[in-house]
Design a protein around this motif. Structure first.
Motif, PDB file in Angstrom:
ATOM      1  N   LEU A  91       0.844  -1.193   0.000  1.00  0.00           N
ATOM      2  CA  LEU A  91       0.000   0.000   0.000  1.00  0.00           C
ATOM      3  C   LEU A  91       0.873   1.234   0.000  1.00  0.00           C
ATOM      4  N   THR A  92       0.699   2.037  -1.016  1.00  0.00           N
ATOM      5  CA  THR A  92       1.524   3.232  -1.180  1.00  0.00           C
ATOM      6  C   THR A  92       0.802   4.226  -2.085  1.00  0.00           C
ATOM      7  N   PRO A  93       0.983   5.528  -1.827  1.00  0.00           N
ATOM      8  CA  PRO A  93       0.344   6.515  -2.719  1.00  0.00           C
ATOM      9  C   PRO A  93       0.894   6.447  -4.141  1.00  0.00           C
ATOM     10  N   ILE A 135      -0.710  -0.635  -4.597  1.00  0.00           N
ATOM     11  CA  ILE A 135      -2.057  -0.067  -4.656  1.00  0.00           C
ATOM     12  C   ILE A 135      -2.149   1.196  -3.800  1.00  0.00           C
ATOM     13  N   SER A 136      -2.824   2.200  -4.364  1.00  0.00           N
ATOM     14  CA  SER A 136      -3.129   3.436  -3.642  1.00  0.00           C
ATOM     15  C   SER A 136      -4.642   3.527  -3.474  1.00  0.00           C
ATOM     16  N   VAL A 137      -5.095   4.035  -2.341  1.00  0.00           N
ATOM     17  CA  VAL A 137      -6.548   4.192  -2.170  1.00  0.00           C
ATOM     18  C   VAL A 137      -7.026   5.576  -2.581  1.00  0.00           C
ATOM     19  N   GLY A 138      -6.138   6.409  -3.104  1.00  0.00           N
ATOM     20  CA  GLY A 138      -6.565   7.719  -3.575  1.00  0.00           C
ATOM     21  C   GLY A 138      -5.395   8.671  -3.644  1.00  0.00           C
ATOM     22  N   TYR A 140      -4.010  11.148  -2.262  1.00  0.00           N
ATOM     23  CA  TYR A 140      -3.716  11.925  -1.065  1.00  0.00           C
ATOM     24  C   TYR A 140      -2.765  11.070  -0.239  1.00  0.00           C
ATOM     25  N   VAL A 141      -2.079  11.687   0.716  1.00  0.00           N
ATOM     26  CA  VAL A 141      -1.072  10.934   1.470  1.00  0.00           C
ATOM     27  C   VAL A 141      -1.559  10.694   2.890  1.00  0.00           C
ATOM     28  N   LEU A 142      -1.637   9.417   3.261  1.00  0.00           N
ATOM     29  CA  LEU A 142      -1.959   9.027   4.634  1.00  0.00           C
ATOM     30  C   LEU A 142      -0.655   8.909   5.407  1.00  0.00           C
ATOM     31  N   GLY A 144       0.122   6.436   7.129  1.00  0.00           N
ATOM     32  CA  GLY A 144       0.546   5.047   7.046  1.00  0.00           C
ATOM     33  C   GLY A 144      -0.425   4.246   6.218  1.00  0.00           C
ATOM     34  N   GLY A 145      -0.050   3.032   5.900  1.00  0.00           N
ATOM     35  CA  GLY A 145      -0.890   2.211   5.032  1.00  0.00           C
ATOM     36  C   GLY A 145      -2.027   1.491   5.750  1.00  0.00           C
ATOM     37  N   ALA A 148      -5.505   2.481   4.698  1.00  0.00           N
ATOM     38  CA  ALA A 148      -5.653   2.065   3.297  1.00  0.00           C
ATOM     39  C   ALA A 148      -5.907   0.559   3.244  1.00  0.00           C
TER      40      ALA A 148
END
Ligand code: ADE
Length: 236
Positions: A91-93, A135-138, A140-142, A144-145, A148
């Motif tokens: 999980l990564t932007p 995979i990115s969930v959108g 924007y930057v969280l 952490g994963g 996500a």
């Protein structure tokens, strides 16, 4: 019933997941035997006395980078627990943006192994050596994963056979049909002066179906014209 989907989650915050995965649909999916969750603490695989999972970037600059060795060891230990090959997800932007189509594809797998990142990101050798699907969930930057991962797990497990009560409830909703959903109403038929459209009270199923289709197209045109099927786009 088909074998349960196994989901391995690798994280430095496993404690976030237990309550979240036991609640609502992710919890129902587990209790019905459609999914098995296995949480792994990356920190358990740190090799130094401080149990560190991150370090300063070579070449300088701000932030910390997740070290490769605890992640590799954690992946290897998790994968060794079960002979079923895992579909590895990072999980990564920087990853491909998650869509319902990808979610449907993941729901057909037998085992997912999800690695949650933190800090400035992963040492590049995590990508190079583990060859995960990113995979990115959108856009924007969280921080952490983990959240996500929860988004992804929730979207996947609700599609597993037998999880949702009404067999049709996952088929009729936004994105699955390629359109956003039509408006929904329940009782009362009038609330604070706002009325339920007459047609929904008419009992005429064909007319209701037609109205819903028109509303779904209208709503999609207004909010997400990019999703419209070509023939609807042409109508302008
Ligand atoms: N980690 C940080 N931001 C993220 C994002 N947008 N999607 C997936 N993982 C992330």
């Amino acid at each position: 019933m088909s074998a349960a989907l196994r989901v391995d989650v690798l994280t430095i915050f496993p404690e976030i997941f237990r309550p979240a995965l036991s609640t609502s649909i992710p919890g129902i999916a587990e209790r019905k035997g459609a999914v098995v969750y296995r949480l792994h603490d990356i920190r358990d695989f740190a090799t130094d006395s401080h149990r560190s999972v991150d370090d300063r970037p070579y070449g300088g600059g701000p932030g910390m980078v997740m070290k490769p060795d605890p992640i590799f060891h954690c992946v290897e230990a998790a994968e060794a627990q079960d002979p079923e090959p895992a579909f590895r997800i990072l999980l990564t932007p920087q990853g491909e943006r998650l869509t319902q189509k990808r979610v449907e594809d993941l729901a057909l797998k037998r085992r997912l192994l999800i690695v949650c990142g933190h800090y400035e990101g992963f040492d590049e050798r995590v990508r190079e050596g583990l060859r995960p699907c990113e995979i990115s969930v959108g856009d924007y930057v969280l921080s952490g994963g983990e959240f996500a991962a929860f988004v992804l797990i929730d979207a996947v497990v609700r599609l597993l056979p037998g999880v949702l009560g009404d067999a049709d409830s996952a088929k009729d909703e936004s994105f699955t049909s390629g359109l956003l959903e039509y408006p929904h109403y329940t009782r009362p038929s009038e609330f604070r002066g706002m009325k339920v459209p007459e047609i929904l009270l008419s009992g005429d199923h064909a007319k209701v179906a037609q109205w819903r289709r028109e509303q779904a197209i209208l709503r999609t045109r207004l909010r997400r014209a990019d999703l419209l099927p070509e023939e609807e786009k042409e109508k302008g």
